[in-house]
Motif scaffolding. Structure first.
Motif, short mmCIF file in Angstrom:
data_model
loop_
_atom_site.label_atom_id
_atom_site.label_comp_id
_atom_site.label_asym_id
_atom_site.label_seq_id
_atom_site.Cartn_x
_atom_site.Cartn_y
_atom_site.Cartn_z
N MET A 42 0.81 -1.21 0.00
CA MET A 42 0.00 0.00 0.00
C MET A 42 0.84 1.27 0.00
O MET A 42 0.46 2.28 -0.56
N GLN A 95 1.59 2.86 -3.28
CA GLN A 95 0.46 3.15 -4.17
C GLN A 95 -0.26 4.39 -3.69
O GLN A 95 -0.12 4.80 -2.55
N ASN A 96 -1.07 4.95 -4.58
CA ASN A 96 -2.06 5.93 -4.11
C ASN A 96 -3.29 5.12 -3.76
O ASN A 96 -4.26 5.06 -4.50
N TYR A 97 -3.24 4.48 -2.62
CA TYR A 97 -4.21 3.46 -2.29
C TYR A 97 -5.62 4.00 -2.11
O TYR A 97 -5.85 4.95 -1.38
N LYS A 98 -6.56 3.36 -2.79
CA LYS A 98 -7.98 3.67 -2.59
C LYS A 98 -8.66 2.37 -2.17
O LYS A 98 -8.57 1.36 -2.86
N PHE A 154 -6.65 -4.75 -6.16
CA PHE A 154 -5.20 -4.56 -6.16
C PHE A 154 -4.69 -4.10 -7.53
O PHE A 154 -3.84 -3.23 -7.63
N THR A 193 0.79 3.75 6.20
CA THR A 193 1.59 2.54 6.05
C THR A 193 3.06 2.88 5.88
O THR A 193 3.93 2.23 6.47
N GLN A 236 -5.12 -0.35 -8.56
CA GLN A 236 -4.47 0.70 -7.77
C GLN A 236 -3.46 1.44 -8.63
O GLN A 236 -2.88 0.91 -9.55
N TRP A 248 0.01 3.19 -8.92
CA TRP A 248 1.31 3.08 -8.24
C TRP A 248 1.95 4.45 -8.06
O TRP A 248 1.91 5.29 -8.93
N TYR A 306 -4.32 5.88 3.71
CA TYR A 306 -3.76 4.65 4.26
C TYR A 306 -2.32 4.46 3.80
O TYR A 306 -1.50 3.91 4.52
N ALA A 307 -2.02 4.92 2.57
CA ALA A 307 -0.68 4.74 2.04
C ALA A 307 0.34 5.48 2.89
O ALA A 307 1.39 4.94 3.24
#
Lengths: 316, 549
Positions: free
Chosen positions: A51, A54-57, A62, A286, A65, A67, A282-283
């Motif tokens: 995560m 990535q620009n996690y959504k 997966f 993390t 997503q 990167w 979240y990214a």
């Protein structure tokens, strides 16, 4: 420990790895659930680390997503707030580490010298009771004790004339680290003595007798018998705690911290919570977590290596 | 022995596997004949939780067959929502306060379930502002607002919005004066505090401030109102050009905090204001020793409730729309507007969204609205010969009893349900508070006398009648988009505010300016432009899309 392990590992005849496994299948089978648990709860979650790159959504799968490379880490280390939080974490950790060790060893030494068993047990019980309180309760007690409005500390200081008006202990940055250190000592000191008392009780009484023959008094016996005897316990605990140095705690700072003192109270964990959970980045959360883990692992191995060089026991 | 051991081990492994499998499956919903009747609900309403033998809940189960699992919010809402989204596991119905759930893709669009034929009640309720309620990101409707859609004029007797609040006792003691400016307000408080250094045995607190996480705006937004602007959050929106800019570093903000620092030096402001959490704030107000504060009424509602229970009516509060200078027209109270994005959303975990919409449809009928708001006829309210609803004195007392409410009302659940406000088709007020004669009859003697002194019929009349809302209004609920530059700028501004404003207020006259300059310099380092751009972008979008011809 090591000696025992070596004899157990020495097979009478040379066997291949698989033969050995077959021979010890019961043992392997017994340990299997624990290994699986460890994998499930300690290693599988590590997959989430991806995560951070990535620009996690959350809702996307997966493969959808986006990167981001190291952008999140770059953001972190350019952010003055994050750097400030690293400083706070390290400072409070060191305070806790030093205070924690010194007070626990001192109390253990004092308790060890008490001959009256009933008295000793009573003190021990009272001193480790706060360990079982949650930080929410401890923070509540601390807030009440330090309140400007009829808190006991201000009340006493006012009555003995040490101050003219109440001090807002929790509102001024300069007191915060001290308050956290003191609360930690109050909460954990009794609990931390247990392991030292255990290793002290294992000391051969003949050592004390011999020291006495040589003319050692109480202090010399402590200095030359008790302390050297608990040294290995101390080193092992130190290595383990150094790994935790970036875990300055979360609850106490979160519960006692407030706006005016956020400069000294915010730790990495609070940063993670604020951005990861409240802002839904979240990214970034993390990435901060990864940074913390990597530093911790380096510190543990570093301390372990130094300890080995110094000819002391090693943890791994 | 060995075999025995193996058997035990195998048995325990199997048990562990079984346990973990049950834990993983969340397939515990009951579906009967294709229509789901059991829903899990995430609730953020802070009113009392219904007890298991709740009268309304039983009625709902018996007459409609709906049953619920309620999950109540404990602690910080943003955090709880963040954890929910990170886990991806949602209750069927979730309380939304903003667009967080929508952005995370956690909600089901409701458009296809709502139409004039399928859901006549909902359709009638929202048809006039349908396009306004849709999420600007994709044009779909996700949440039917719980508040702000009125049938008829607003008739509530109690004001829930922002104001400077003052204890009735302070006004009574000063001979019921008209208070218009901030200076007059603090003068009253100073005088009263000097005369009454303790209240109920505890030292008097002249002015209280809340600045804890999630409620920083209680501290930061006050200057905007004093300057005569409506509830636009962190920005001042120009009344002609609709141009938004932050006011954190403005002269009028400085003026407000300067005043607070003077009052702090005089010992009027609680020194613990900035270190306390919301519970401590509420408990201080509940004790009756706080003379005034700036806040929105719903935030300290629990404290007002507690003061009612203690019968400390003179310690309850009156809203005052204060301004800096006489001549500025206050704009605290606004015309009711749709609370876009605030209400229940249906999550993607819900198996049968249509059933939930149908449930909302039933609950939005006048029959069920009356049950939720007034209660059961004959038990919780009476009807007189003219068809007007009223309550007997005993029924009124019950409404103030938290235990009784837990057994007979479902306020926590109703909080985010779509609701009728204003009045019903038969002319009765939507709730007892909106029925003027019932409101007047339910006042205690102290309040009747107090209002008579001012020549007013209810508390709402302490606020001036507001002008028409600007088209874009309100700016406070503009979505900053999580993780965007605007969002980070906003976070940084809030962090700076809670860091510097307390220092500013606690500083003495000599250092005030240097702290203020430091604060302004820090604001200049923040990407304020990104924040203002986002605000203006949405304001423009709203002006274009919301304008009614």
């Amino acid at each position: 420990m090591r000696a025992v392990a070596k004899t157990a590992n020495k097979p009478g005849n040379k066997k291949s790895f698989w033969q050995k496994c077959l021979q010890q299948k019961t043992l392997i089978f017994m340990s299997l659930p624990l290994v699986l648990l460890k994998i499930l709860f300690a290693y599988v979650p590590l997959l989430g680390w991806v995560m951070a790159f990535q620009n996690y959504k959350p809702a996307k799968s997966f493969f959808d997503q986006d990167w981001a490379g190291l952008a999140k880490f770059e953001f972190l280390f350019k952010d003055a707030v994050f750097l400030r939080d690293i400083r706070n974490t390290l400072a409070m950790s060191l305070i806790n580490l030093v205070l924690g060790f010194v007070t626990a060893i001192l109390l253990a030494l004092l308790l060890n010298e008490i001959k009256n068993v009933v008295f000793k047990r009573t003190i021990q019980t009272i001193s480790y009771m706060p360990h079982f309180l949650s930080w929410v309760i401890v923070a509540g007690i601390v807030q009440n004790v330090l309140s400007t409005d009829s808190g006991i500390v201000n009340d006493i200081l006012l009555r003995i004339g040490a101050i003219d008006s109440s001090i807002n202990f929790l509102g001024e940055p300069k007191y915060f680290w001290g308050i956290v250190g003191a609360s930690n000592v109050w909460k954990e000191v009794g609990w931390n003595t247990i392991i030292y008392l255990a290793s002290m009780s294992a000391i051969d009484p003949s050592l004390y007798e011999a020291a006495e023959m040589d003319g050692a008094g109480r202090f010399n016996k402590i200095l030359h018998v008790t302390l050297p005897a608990i040294k290995s316990t101390f080193i092992i605990l130190l290595i383990m705690n150094i790994g935790n140095i970036l875990n300055a705690g979360f609850e106490v700072q979160y519960l006692l911290g407030n706006g005016p003192i956020q400069d000294v109270s915010e730790t990495i964990d609070i940063f993670v919570l604020k951005y990861g959970m409240q802002k839904n980045d979240y990214a970034l959360g993390t990435a901060a977590g990864i940074f913390k883990s990597v530093i911790s692992v380096i510190l543990v191995f570093g301390a372990n290596w130094i300890s080995g060089k110094l000819g002391e026991d090693k943890l791994v | 022995m060995k075999k025995m051991f193996k058997r035990i081990l195998a048995g325990s492994l199997a048990a562990a596997a079984a346990v973990s499998m049950t834990a993983c499956s969340n397939d515990t919903k009951t579906t009967e004949g294709g229509t789901q009747k059991h829903f899990s609900v995430f609730i953020t309403g802070s009113t009392e939780e219904p007890s298991d033998d709740n009268k309304l809940m039983k009625k709902i189960e018996e007459e409609l067959g709906y049953t619920f699992d309620f999950e109540y919010l404990v602690g910080n809402e943003a955090e709880k929502v963040g954890v929910m989204i990170a886990g991806g596991d949602y209750p069927d119905i979730v309380s939304c306060g903003d667009n967080t759930f929508v952005q995370a893709g956690a909600l089901t669009p409701l458009d296809e379930y709502i139409s004039e034929e399928k859901t006549p009640n909902i359709w009638r309720h929202i048809k006039d502002c349908y396009n306004k309620l849709c999420y600007e990101g994709d044009g779909h409707l996700y949440v039917i607002p719980a508040y702000g859609l009125f049938d008829g004029p607003e008739t509530d007797g109690v004001y829930q919005g922002p104001a400077f609040w003052i204890q009735k006792a302070v006004l009574a003691d000063a001979g019921y004066p008209e208070v218009k400016t901030l200076d007059e307000y603090f003068e009253l408080i100073e005088n009263y505090q000097a005369k009454n250094p303790t209240i109920n045995g505890m030292s008097t607190i002249g002015f209280e401030i809340l600045a804890t996480t999630g409620f920083e705006w209680v501290l930061t937004t006050a200057p905007n109102y004093l300057d005569g602007n409506p509830n636009d959050g962190d920005v001042k929106v120009d009344k002609e050009t609709y141009d938004a800019e932050i006011y954190a570093n403005s002269d009028f903000a400085k003026r407000y905090f300067k005043k607070l620092s003077e009052e702090y030096a005089k010992g009027i402001i609680d020194p613990e204001a900035f270190t306390q959490n919301k519970d401590q704030y509420i408990s201080k107000i509940s004790s009756g020793r706080v003379l005034g504060m700036f806040d929105q009424h719903w935030v300290f509602q629990p404290a007002e409730q507690s003061l009612t229970t203690q019968q400390l009516y003179e310690r309850q509060y009156v809203p005052l729309p204060l301004v800096f200078d006489e001549g500025t027209e206050p704009w605290y109270r606004t015309e009711p507007y749709e609370q876009v994005g605030q209400g229940y959303g249906i999550s993607v975990s819900c198996e049968d969204p249509e059933a939930v919409v149908q449930m909302f449809e039933t609950f939005l009928s006048e029959e069920w609205q009356k049950l939720f708001q007034w209660g059961v006829e004959g038990e919780d309210y009476m009807v007189d010969e003219n068809g007007r609803y009223y309550r007997t004195p005993e029924q009124r007392t019950q409404q103030d009893d938290p235990v009784w409410k837990a057994q007979n009302k479902m306020n926590a659940f109703f909080y985010n349900l779509p609701k009728i406000q204003g009045s019903y088709t038969d002319g009765n007020g939507a709730s007892a508070g909106a029925q003027q004669e019932e409101f007047e009859a339910s006042l205690v003697d102290y309040d009747k006398e107090f209002l008579a002194k001012y020549g007013k019929k209810n508390w709402m009349e302490f606020l001036n009648t507001p002008p028409e809302n600007p088209v874009y209004f309100p700016a406070w609920n503009i979505d900053k988009v999580d993780g965007s530059d605007a969002d980070y700028a906003n976070q940084k501004l809030t962090d700076l505010a809670v860091r510097y404003l307390p220092r500013l207020i606690m500083s003495d006259a000599g250092t005030f300016d240097s702290v203020w300059n430091e604060y302004c310099a820090e604001i200049d380092n923040v990407d304020v432009q990104a924040y203002e751009d986002r605000m203006n972008e949405v304001i423009d979008w709203r002006v274009e899309n919301w304008a009614q011809d």
